[in-house]
Motif scaffolding. Sequence first.
Motif, PDB file in Angstrom:
ATOM      1  N   ALA A 175       0.899  -1.254  -0.033  1.00  0.00           N
ATOM      2  CA  ALA A 175      -0.069   0.046  -0.055  1.00  0.00           C
ATOM      3  C   ALA A 175       1.027   1.491  -0.137  1.00  0.00           C
ATOM      4  O   ALA A 175       0.357   2.486   0.005  1.00  0.00           O
ATOM      5  CB  ALA A 175      -0.955   0.033   1.076  1.00  0.00           C
ATOM      6  N   GLY A 176       2.037   1.026   0.059  1.00  0.00           N
ATOM      7  CA  GLY A 176       3.221   2.073  -0.095  1.00  0.00           C
ATOM      8  C   GLY A 176       4.474   1.660   0.196  1.00  0.00           C
ATOM      9  O   GLY A 176       4.882   0.462   0.294  1.00  0.00           O
ATOM     10  N   PRO A 177       5.422   2.436   0.509  1.00  0.00           N
ATOM     11  CA  PRO A 177       7.006   2.071   0.540  1.00  0.00           C
ATOM     12  C   PRO A 177       6.872   1.081   1.924  1.00  0.00           C
ATOM     13  O   PRO A 177       6.376   1.531   2.886  1.00  0.00           O
ATOM     14  CB  PRO A 177       7.700   3.173   0.554  1.00  0.00           C
ATOM     15  CG  PRO A 177       7.156   4.284  -0.204  1.00  0.00           C
ATOM     16  CD  PRO A 177       5.423   3.986   0.212  1.00  0.00           C
ATOM     17  N   VAL A 178       7.566  -0.142   1.851  1.00  0.00           N
ATOM     18  CA  VAL A 178       7.742  -0.791   2.805  1.00  0.00           C
ATOM     19  C   VAL A 178       9.481  -1.151   3.244  1.00  0.00           C
ATOM     20  O   VAL A 178       9.997  -1.420   2.038  1.00  0.00           O
ATOM     21  CB  VAL A 178       7.175  -2.128   2.729  1.00  0.00           C
ATOM     22  CG1 VAL A 178       7.520  -3.361   3.801  1.00  0.00           C
ATOM     23  CG2 VAL A 178       5.645  -2.011   2.699  1.00  0.00           C
ATOM     24  N   THR A 179       9.850  -0.829   4.272  1.00  0.00           N
ATOM     25  CA  THR A 179      11.022  -1.139   4.370  1.00  0.00           C
ATOM     26  C   THR A 179      11.231  -2.485   5.595  1.00  0.00           C
ATOM     27  O   THR A 179      10.317  -2.760   6.265  1.00  0.00           O
ATOM     28  CB  THR A 179      11.919  -0.035   5.160  1.00  0.00           C
ATOM     29  OG1 THR A 179      11.007   0.408   6.422  1.00  0.00           O
ATOM     30  CG2 THR A 179      11.733   1.117   4.411  1.00  0.00           C
ATOM     31  N   GLY A 180      12.451  -2.877   5.611  1.00  0.00           N
ATOM     32  CA  GLY A 180      12.646  -3.998   6.434  1.00  0.00           C
ATOM     33  C   GLY A 180      13.969  -4.478   6.573  1.00  0.00           C
ATOM     34  O   GLY A 180      15.109  -3.646   6.162  1.00  0.00           O
ATOM     35  N   LEU A 181      14.180  -5.610   7.320  1.00  0.00           N
ATOM     36  CA  LEU A 181      15.529  -5.769   7.846  1.00  0.00           C
ATOM     37  C   LEU A 181      15.907  -7.449   7.011  1.00  0.00           C
ATOM     38  O   LEU A 181      14.994  -8.047   6.916  1.00  0.00           O
ATOM     39  CB  LEU A 181      15.799  -5.887   9.216  1.00  0.00           C
ATOM     40  CG  LEU A 181      15.395  -4.855  10.015  1.00  0.00           C
ATOM     41  CD1 LEU A 181      15.567  -5.087  11.651  1.00  0.00           C
ATOM     42  CD2 LEU A 181      16.385  -3.677   9.749  1.00  0.00           C
ATOM     43  N   LEU A 182      17.198  -7.373   6.776  1.00  0.00           N
ATOM     44  CA  LEU A 182      17.458  -8.814   6.235  1.00  0.00           C
ATOM     45  C   LEU A 182      18.507  -9.335   7.278  1.00  0.00           C
ATOM     46  O   LEU A 182      19.574  -8.667   7.705  1.00  0.00           O
ATOM     47  CB  LEU A 182      18.532  -8.511   4.940  1.00  0.00           C
ATOM     48  CG  LEU A 182      17.579  -7.717   3.837  1.00  0.00           C
ATOM     49  CD1 LEU A 182      18.334  -7.522   2.687  1.00  0.00           C
ATOM     50  CD2 LEU A 182      16.353  -8.660   3.412  1.00  0.00           C
TER      51      LEU A 182
END
Length: 439
Positions: free
Chosen positions: A33-40
Motif C-alpha cells: 500500500a506504500g513503500p515498505v522497509t525491513g531488515l535482512l
Amino acid sequence: MMKQRFSAFSMGRSYIVEDAVEGYLSKICSQLAGPVTGLLIGQSSVQRDFVVMATRTPQNDESADAEKSVDKEWVSEHARQVSRMLPGGLSVLGVFIISESDAKDTLTTLRQLVFSVEDLISSEQLWMPAEDDVTDCVTLHVNPKTRKTVCRTFDVKDPKSVAKPADWKYQSGVCSSWATVSCWLSIDLVVPLTDNTTCTRNMDDCLKEELKVWAQQVERGVCLIDGKKLPEESEIKTGQKKNVRQTYTAQLLITPNKLMVPDVVQGCGGCVSIRGAIHSRAFLHSNKPKAKLAEKLLKRDIVSTVATRVQMLLEDLQTQNEENKGGRQTEQFFPPRRVFCPVKPTGPLSVCDYQFRDEGLSEMTDRFKEMLDMDAAEEDLDTTQEMIAEVIESEATAEASKETAEPLDPERNSYIGVAMATVVVLLASAASMLYLSDV
C-alpha cells in the motif's frame, strides 16, 4: 514468487538467500500500500553471505507520514531491538525497501538506512572487532510490480563508501544443515561505582565500561568444544544431510583479570554484583566453518545476552524511578530470562526473547510477531534453557537491611532516585543475581 532477479557483476559480494525470504518479500509485494522497509538477517563469512530471514519494519502509529516516507530513526530502533533477539551467528546484515520508485532513486535512502542501523547496533556491542569481520552491509530494492530486485552493498566502516553491485541468489535449505554450538556459563561480577558525580549520574555508562573489561576476559577465555581445544583452523563438521541437526556442547574457561588494582583509597558510591548462569548458543554456516568462528560467535553471544539483560533491567528501573522514593531500603528485582523460539522452516535456527517475571508467554509471541513478523505459538517457545529464579535471602542482604544511612543526592542514583542499602536481582537457572548497593 519473484521470477525476475538482478544479477550483479561477479566482483561484488555474493548473497545466498533462503527461499522463504523470496516468498516473504513476494507476499509483501502483493499487499503493498506504500513503500515498505525491513531488515535482512543472516550470517556473513569471508567468502559469501547467507540471508535466512527478512522482517518488515513495524507500523509507526505515531508518524503521520508513515505510509509516504521512510523514518530512519524508526527503522534503526527496530533493528536495535531485533539485534537483541538474535543468538550468536545471526545478525542484521542490511535493509530492504519495496517501492515502485526506480532503484536509483532509493539508493540514497537505502544508504542512509544501512549506516544508521549499523551505528545504532554497534553502539551496544561490547566486543572488539576482529580482522576477519565483514564490514559490507547489504541493501535490496524490490519493485512490487516487476518483482525485479537490485542488490548493492556499502562498507559501513567507510563514511565515503559508494554502492557496489552484489549477487542475490535464492536457494532452498540454505541453513538446514547448519551446526549449533551451545554452552551454559556461570557469572560472578562485581562492578564498583566510584563516588564520582559524572559516573553515578550515568550508571549505565559505568556498567558498560566494566562489562567491556569483562568482555575482554571472555574473549581471552579458552573454549572447549565437546571437551577439546580445537586448532583455530580446524573445520567444524556441519550436517551432511539436510534437516539433520549437528550440535556441539562448549565450555568456556575464563581467567579472572590479573591486573592489580592501584593501592589508592577512593570514595565508593555503590556497586553492582551480577551472578548466576546463562545459556548461550551460536549457529555456524555449512561452508566449511572453522573452530575459531564457532568460538568467536559463541563468545559474542555470551557478552551480548548478559549486556542486553543488564540494559533491559536498567531501562525498566528507570521507568520506576519516580515510584521508588523514601529512605534506605532493600528491594529485589528480576531481570528477564532468555527464551528461544524456532524459526520455521529453516532447520535448526532459533531466535530469542527475554521474559520478565510478570510477563506471560502470550506477550512474547506478540513481540515475535511485532519485531520479526513471526507467527509463533506458545507451545513453540523453549522455556527450559533458563528457569526463573526463586528469591534467596543472603546474609549480606539481611545485614544490609538493618543498616541506616543519610540519603544521598538523588541525581547520583538515576535509576532508583534514593539511597539504597541493597537491591537484589535474581535471574535464570542458577539464581543469577544482580545487586545494586550504596556503600
